[in-house]
Write a protein that holds these residues in place. Structure first.
Motif, mmCIF file in Angstrom:
data_model
loop_
_atom_site.group_PDB
_atom_site.id
_atom_site.type_symbol
_atom_site.label_atom_id
_atom_site.label_comp_id
_atom_site.label_asym_id
_atom_site.label_seq_id
_atom_site.Cartn_x
_atom_site.Cartn_y
_atom_site.Cartn_z
ATOM 1 N N PHE A 39 -26.545 -17.935 -9.349
ATOM 2 C CA PHE A 39 -27.914 -18.307 -8.733
ATOM 3 C C PHE A 39 -28.991 -17.547 -9.358
ATOM 4 N N SER A 40 -28.589 -16.415 -10.030
ATOM 5 C CA SER A 40 -29.856 -15.566 -10.822
ATOM 6 C C SER A 40 -29.696 -16.331 -12.347
ATOM 7 N N ILE A 53 -21.100 -22.515 -6.733
ATOM 8 C CA ILE A 53 -21.676 -22.056 -5.620
ATOM 9 C C ILE A 53 -21.320 -22.944 -4.315
ATOM 10 N N SER A 62 -20.449 -21.347 -0.813
ATOM 11 C CA SER A 62 -20.990 -20.027 -0.586
ATOM 12 C C SER A 62 -22.484 -20.217 0.155
ATOM 13 N N PRO A 107 -21.226 -16.476 -6.813
ATOM 14 C CA PRO A 107 -22.379 -17.439 -6.274
ATOM 15 C C PRO A 107 -23.844 -16.495 -6.527
ATOM 16 N N LYS A 108 -23.792 -15.257 -6.235
ATOM 17 C CA LYS A 108 -24.991 -14.737 -6.783
ATOM 18 C C LYS A 108 -25.438 -14.636 -8.039
ATOM 19 N N ASP A 117 -19.262 -11.917 -6.286
ATOM 20 C CA ASP A 117 -20.550 -11.814 -6.855
ATOM 21 C C ASP A 117 -20.600 -12.985 -7.305
ATOM 22 N N LYS A 144 -25.088 -19.292 -1.069
ATOM 23 C CA LYS A 144 -26.107 -19.697 -1.982
ATOM 24 C C LYS A 144 -26.381 -21.080 -2.245
ATOM 25 N N GLU A 191 -29.741 -22.018 -0.966
ATOM 26 C CA GLU A 191 -30.831 -21.546 -1.848
ATOM 27 C C GLU A 191 -30.924 -22.405 -3.071
ATOM 28 N N CYS A 192 -29.739 -22.833 -3.686
ATOM 29 C CA CYS A 192 -30.185 -23.209 -4.954
ATOM 30 C C CYS A 192 -30.701 -24.972 -4.507
ATOM 31 N N LYS A 238 -34.366 -24.578 -4.106
ATOM 32 C CA LYS A 238 -35.032 -24.246 -5.160
ATOM 33 C C LYS A 238 -35.228 -25.449 -5.974
#
Length: 707
Positions: free
Chosen positions: A444-445, A508, A511, A440-441, A438, A513, A516-517, A520
């Motif tokens: 990211f949050s 991250i 992964s 990386p998730k 969990d 993610k 995504e990072c 963003k």
């Protein structure tokens, strides 16, 4: 002969030998000159010496022959001796083989005899043991324990062995016929077991390791052995937790007990594992629950700090405990113990972390705006706002009323440091407390919350306010603060980018993610760059508008003076004011930008500055002296352009200076000047337009040069 022997020196050289012999012979050397040389005497000396050498050779030869003979004799004697030794060795080896065969034969007989004796003795011993147990069993059956072994405390070990065997036998007997005797044996079994545990406890308190080892060995075959271990573990912990640091106390306790356990118990790894399990499930769990439960709902910040600290110290303690022998899979064992303590807290960790960051970030932002007595404006969203934004970006029109920020950028380094500090702590906690799957998730949050608070709610809001505060291009004496916003926004984003690389990327990097990072981050950068570019463009327009306002002070008589012979100024007043203003703005740009952005913005400003001056000069007509003043003005503008340190801008003003020469050049030389190096590549219509500004254009018929 002695003299001859003295001539033999190592290393031997024949030539040197002859020379020394001649030198020692009177009249044989060069001593005394040629007259003193006596060849006959030298020859006699050589002959005599040769005889001596022959005698010496014979003597040495005899000595050599004698030594060789002696050597041959000793070699024969040694060979005979070796042969005798070899024969003796062969005889000894034969005797050894015979002895070895005999020993093997005897050993075989002894083993066979031992097996026979054991075959006879084992049943006998069993019979004796059975008879002995039957005797003790009869005592229990009769209800009268007469044997001294059951009452003598010194024979408690023997009594324990008997009772343990009788207890096993009693379990096989039918209950209806032997219920009474089984109960008596069980009672004695438990009584002895209790006595042994008491003896073990007393020995532990006295520190008698040897006695503890003996009693533990006896209890090993009893059901109460586990209880003995429990008593040992409980007593070990008495007085061990006197300080406030339960982790240091635990490490010291395990270090002390580890050696003792190996000396007392036959399976020390099991006892050590049970001790650590007991500590984790009681002491540590109680300590963790006490620290966390009291702040879980009342102080989330302190709760998260305590959770991180307790989990970190627990895992560090577990790492220290891996030094001890805890069985084959000690890492899994310790991981399960840690999970049993923290599982309920770790399940809800990320939700509490996000909620805390959301609340904390909003509080930091609100506290800052309150300190500025600023009511945060609603930026707005949706199709209308997007339409306004597109129109503003493409037209630079100030949609909506311009606001006065009084020089306030609404960007706070202190606020940024606080937000980044909170996020850094959150990333550290996330790294330690999140499950690897969990991590990386969760990271990211946390990153999304940082983007929301820092980039959207603070930087983006400040850019929006800064854009709204930029005055229109025709405003007079406008204060331009947007470049200060740009400067601070760049500095803040560098800090944001550093935290992204230092704190987030390691969590991250391997992964999905990561993509995504990066997306963003790119999206945030692009949104900021659009607003920065828009604001800079509108700010440059304002600068040009201010220059244009200053140039309105320029009078037509500046370039057509009434008295051509009495002009005392080097350049006009309007030119001087524009140059002062431009220099100030160039310095402002340099302080506000960094890297290539400085050259990019100054290039654009320089081009607009040049276009303004070029258009301004075309509004006037010039006499001969007025043309000279225009050249002086442009020279001053060119000097000001050097401050830009942009080759293109300087080149533009060099060309403009060359164009101004057309205002003063003699009519006959006009064509030659137009063909000069700086003007030959320009459009002839542009050259013609400048020439048309001369007051003598018609009278001197200058248009013919362009027909």
């Amino acid at each position: 002969m002695a003299t001859t022997a003295q001539l033999f020196e190592e290393p031997f050289d024949a030539d040197e030998y002859i020379e020394r012999l001649a030198w020692r012979t009177p009249g044989g050397g060069s001593k005394g000159g040629a007259e003193a040389f006596d060849p006959k005497r030298l020859l006699d000396e050589f002959k005599c010496h040769i005889e001596e050498l022959k005698q010496l050779d014979e003597k040495i030869q005899r000595k050599v022959e004698k030594l060789e003979h002696q050597c041959h004799r000793e070699a024969k004697e040694f060979a005979h001796k070796v042969q005798d030794l070899q024969r003796s060795n062969q005889v000894a080896f034969q005797h050894f083989q015979e002895l070895d065969e005999h020993i093997s034969y005897v050993a075989t007989k002894v083993c066979h005899l031992g097996d026979q004796l054991e075959g006879v003795n084992t049943p006998r011993q069993r019979a004796v043991e059975a008879q002995r147990l039957m005797t003790y069993f009869n005592e229990f059956l009769d209800g009268d324990l007469r044997s001294d072994v059951f009452y003598n405390s010194e024979k408690i070990k023997e009594a324990a062995d008997i009772i343990q065997k009788l207890h096993l036998i009693a379990q096989e007997l039918p209950f209806d016929r032997f219920a009474d005797v089984k109960a008596k044996i069980a009672s004695k079994y438990h009584d002895l077991e209790r006595q042994l545990i008491q003896e073990f406890t007393a020995a532990q308190r006295r520190g008698e390791i040897g006695r503890m080892r003996e009693v533990a060995a006896v209890l090993l075959h009893f059901k109460g052995y586990a209880h003995c271990v429990d008593v040992y573990i409980k007593q070990c912990q008495e007085g061990a937790y006197m300080r406030n640091d339960v982790f240091e106390d635990t490490a010291a306790l395990c270090q002390r007990v580890n050696k003792q356990v190996g000396e007392v118990f036959s399976s020390p790894e099991t006892v050590m594992a049970k001790l650590i399990q007991n500590i984790f499930e009681n002491k540590l769990q109680a300590h963790v629950r006490e620290k966390l439960d009291e702040t879980r709902h009342s102080d989330v910040e302190q709760y998260l700090k305590n959770l991180y600290d307790l989990y970190t110290r627990t895992t560090a303690l577990a790492t220290k405990l891996t030094e001890f022998n805890l069985g084959s899979d000690k890492h899994t064992f310790l991981s399960k113990l840690i999970k049993s303590i923290f599982s309920s807290y770790l399940e809800s960790y990320i939700n509490m972390e996000r909620e805390y960051l959301r609340t904390r970030g909003a509080m930091i932002l609100q506290r800052y705006y309150d300190s500025k007595n600023h009511q945060k404006r609603s930026i707005g969203s949706g199709s209308i706002q997007e339409l306004k934004e597109r129109i503003r970006q493409r037209t630079n029109l100030p949609l909506g009323p311009s606001i006065d920020t009084h020089g306030e950028t609404f960007l706070s380094p202190e606020l940024v440091v606080n937000l980044l500090q909170e996020t850094r702590h959150a990333f550290e906690r996330c790294h330690k407390l999140s499950d690897p799957s969990d991590l990386p998730k969760n990271a990211f949050s946390i990153f999304l919350l940082l983007v929301e608070h820092l980039c959207v709610e603070h930087i983006d809001y400040a850019l929006e306010i800064g854009l709204a505060a930029i005055p229109s291009s025709d405003a007079k004496n406008a204060n331009l603060y947007f470049l200060d916003v740009v400067q601070q926004a760049n500095s803040i984003f560098h800090l944001f980018d550093k935290q992204f690389n230092d704190q987030l990327m390691p969590l991250i990097s391997s992964s999905p993610k990561l993509a995504e990072c990066l997306h963003k981050k790119k999206e945030v950068i692009e949104q900021m760059e659009v607003k920065l570019d828009t604001g800079i463009d509108r700010t440059l327009n304002c600068m040009v508008g201010q220059m244009k306002h200053i140039l309105t002070e320029q009078k037509k008589t500046d370039f057509r003076p009434e008295d051509e012979n009495n002009v005392m100024i080097q350049y006009t007043s309007a030119c001087s004011k524009v140059c002062v203003y431009v220099s100030r703005q160039v310095e402002h740009v340099r302080k506000s930008m960094d890297g290539k952005n400085v050259d990019t913005v100054l290039t654009e400003l320089g081009i607009r500055f040049h276009r303004l001056i070029h258009e301004h000069l075309q509004q006037f007509s010039y006499s001969s002296m007025g043309g000279m003043l225009a050249i002086c003005d442009v020279a001053e503008y060119r000097r000001c352009a050097k401050d830009f340190r942009v080759p293109l801008v300087l080149q533009l003003f060099d060309t403009l200076h060359a164009l101004c020469n057309l205002l003063v050049v003699a009519p006959d030389n006009l064509k030659q000047v137009c063909s000069g190096e700086q003007l030959t590549n320009l459009d002839r219509n542009l050259l013609h337009a400048f020439v048309q500004l001369r007051v003598d254009y018609r009278s001197a018929r200058l248009g013919r040069h362009f027909s």
